[in-house]
Design an enzyme around this catalytic site. Structure first.
Site, PDB file in Angstrom:
ATOM      1  N   HIS A  49      75.719  19.869  57.700  1.00 31.97           N
ATOM      2  CA  HIS A  49      74.974  18.990  58.600  1.00 31.97           C
ATOM      3  C   HIS A  49      73.853  19.721  59.334  1.00 31.97           C
ATOM      4  O   HIS A  49      73.085  19.088  60.064  1.00 31.97           O
ATOM      5  CB  HIS A  49      75.923  18.335  59.613  1.00 31.97           C
ATOM      6  N   ARG A  74      79.541  26.985  56.072  1.00 31.41           N
ATOM      7  CA  ARG A  74      80.036  25.676  55.612  1.00 31.41           C
ATOM      8  C   ARG A  74      79.047  25.157  54.594  1.00 31.41           C
ATOM      9  O   ARG A  74      77.863  24.940  54.897  1.00 31.41           O
ATOM     10  CB  ARG A  74      80.194  24.672  56.746  1.00 31.41           C
ATOM     11  N   GLU A 154      89.931  16.131  56.391  1.00 30.69           N
ATOM     12  CA  GLU A 154      89.204  15.231  57.301  1.00 30.69           C
ATOM     13  C   GLU A 154      89.092  13.813  56.756  1.00 30.69           C
ATOM     14  O   GLU A 154      88.203  13.071  57.164  1.00 30.69           O
ATOM     15  CB  GLU A 154      87.825  15.815  57.637  1.00 30.69           C
ATOM     16  N   ASP A 180      85.384  13.218  61.386  1.00 29.83           N
ATOM     17  CA  ASP A 180      85.560  12.471  60.135  1.00 29.83           C
ATOM     18  C   ASP A 180      86.977  11.927  60.010  1.00 29.83           C
ATOM     19  O   ASP A 180      87.174  10.809  59.521  1.00 29.83           O
ATOM     20  CB  ASP A 180      85.234  13.367  58.932  1.00 29.83           C
TER      21      ASP A 180
HETATM   22  C1  3PY Z   1      84.280  16.794  61.683  1.00 34.59           C
HETATM   23  O1  3PY Z   1      84.745  16.718  62.833  1.00 34.59           O
HETATM   24  O2  3PY Z   1      84.310  15.880  60.860  1.00 34.59           O
HETATM   25  C2  3PY Z   1      83.663  18.033  61.266  1.00 34.59           C
HETATM   26  O3  3PY Z   1      83.298  18.166  60.128  1.00 34.59           O
HETATM   27  C3  3PY Z   1      83.490  19.110  62.295  1.00 34.59           C
HETATM   28  O4  3PY Z   1      82.324  19.797  62.085  1.00 34.59           O
HETATM   29 MG    MG Z   2      83.328  16.439  58.955  1.00 36.58          MG
END
Ligand code: 3PY
Ligand code: MG
Length: 259
Positions: A49, A74, A154, A180
């Protein structure tokens, strides 16, 4: 010289230390370096991101290492080609978003680990240069232990498969993305990284990691939350973001200026 000399992340985790990582999206190697010089022992470069390109990533990894910290990248979603590239540049850990199935976990490991665990391709020239490893055979022998794979849990699917993902050889850590996860657990209705459902999932994910002998990690918006979650079994905690830190520094100054 052991290859591990220049690497700190895996060593700290295995020694039982809690590792707090800064989280950088601004694509500035100097900003990433400052977070290390201010005391973070790890700095994450968020290519999913954040705004990072390859050149800035290479420069930041060098700057972070020279500041005495470990860098973690990441990768963008499913961009497994970037895994070995980032490790070749000298990253010590790779966070892969949305690892939902054992097949995802295996694809991640294939890119991140040398045989017999995976099929990472050879070429760690910058990594060995940064770490001061003159004999590349030392790196080959130790790399699978030195580098840390963090599989992001996530989604609802990932949560359902969490035990099998944790048990996948070559996955070193389950790292939770609570935003997420909150969206996934409510079918898109709610963004709340601290909801009751997410908190229950967090405990389930820590338990799955522990059962498989792996580490557990969590993204936290604040240092207070990170310190609290370190007491709940998380050994790796991401804290805020470079943009957030910048805003938090600017905002009171501007308020004072405006009276
Ligand atoms: C999330 O909280 O979805 C993340 O990917 C944290 O960076
Ligand atoms: Mg995320």
């Amino acid at each position: 010289m052991p290859a591990s000399n220049g690497f700190s992340l895996g060593r700290r985790l295995r020694a039982g230390e809690t590792v707090f990582t800064a989280w950088c999206g601004l694509a500035s190697p100097i900003v990433a370096e400052v977070t290390a010089r201010e005391g973070f022992s790890a700095v994450t470069i968020d290519q999913q991101h954040g705004l990072w390109d390859t050149a800035a990533t290479v420069a930041a990894i060098g700057a972070i290492r020279l500041a005495g910290a470990a860098s973690i990248v990441r990768i963008p979603l499913n961009d497994f080609a970037t895994v070995s590239r980032a490790l070749d540049f000298g990253a010590e850990g790779i966070i892969a978003p949305m690892i939902n199935t054992v097949a995802d976990a295996k694809a991640f490991v294939a890119a991140a680990k040398y045989p017999p665990l995976g099929e990472r391709s050879w070429g760690p020239h910058r990594a060995t240069m940064l770490a001061g490893i003159p004999d590349q055979k030392d790196y080959l022998r130790e790399a699978n232990n030195l580098t840390v794979t963090l599989a992001m849990i996530e989604t609802k699917t990932a949560l359902a498969n969490v035990d099998a993902i944790a048990a996948t050889p070559g996955i070193d850590m389950l790292f939770i993305g609570p935003s997420d996860l909150s969206i996934g657990l409510t079918d898109g209705a709610v963004l709340d990284p601290h909801s009751r459902e997410v908190e229950a999932a967090n405990d389930k994910i820590v338990a799955a990691a522990k059962k498989a002998g792996k580490f557990a990690g969590l993204y936290c918006a604040t240092a207070e939350r990170a310190v609290a979650c370190a007491k709940r079994g998380f050994q790796f905690l991401a804290v805020g973001s470079d943009l957030g830190f910048l805003r938090a520094g600017i905002s009171p100054q501007v308020k004072t200026l405006k009276g």
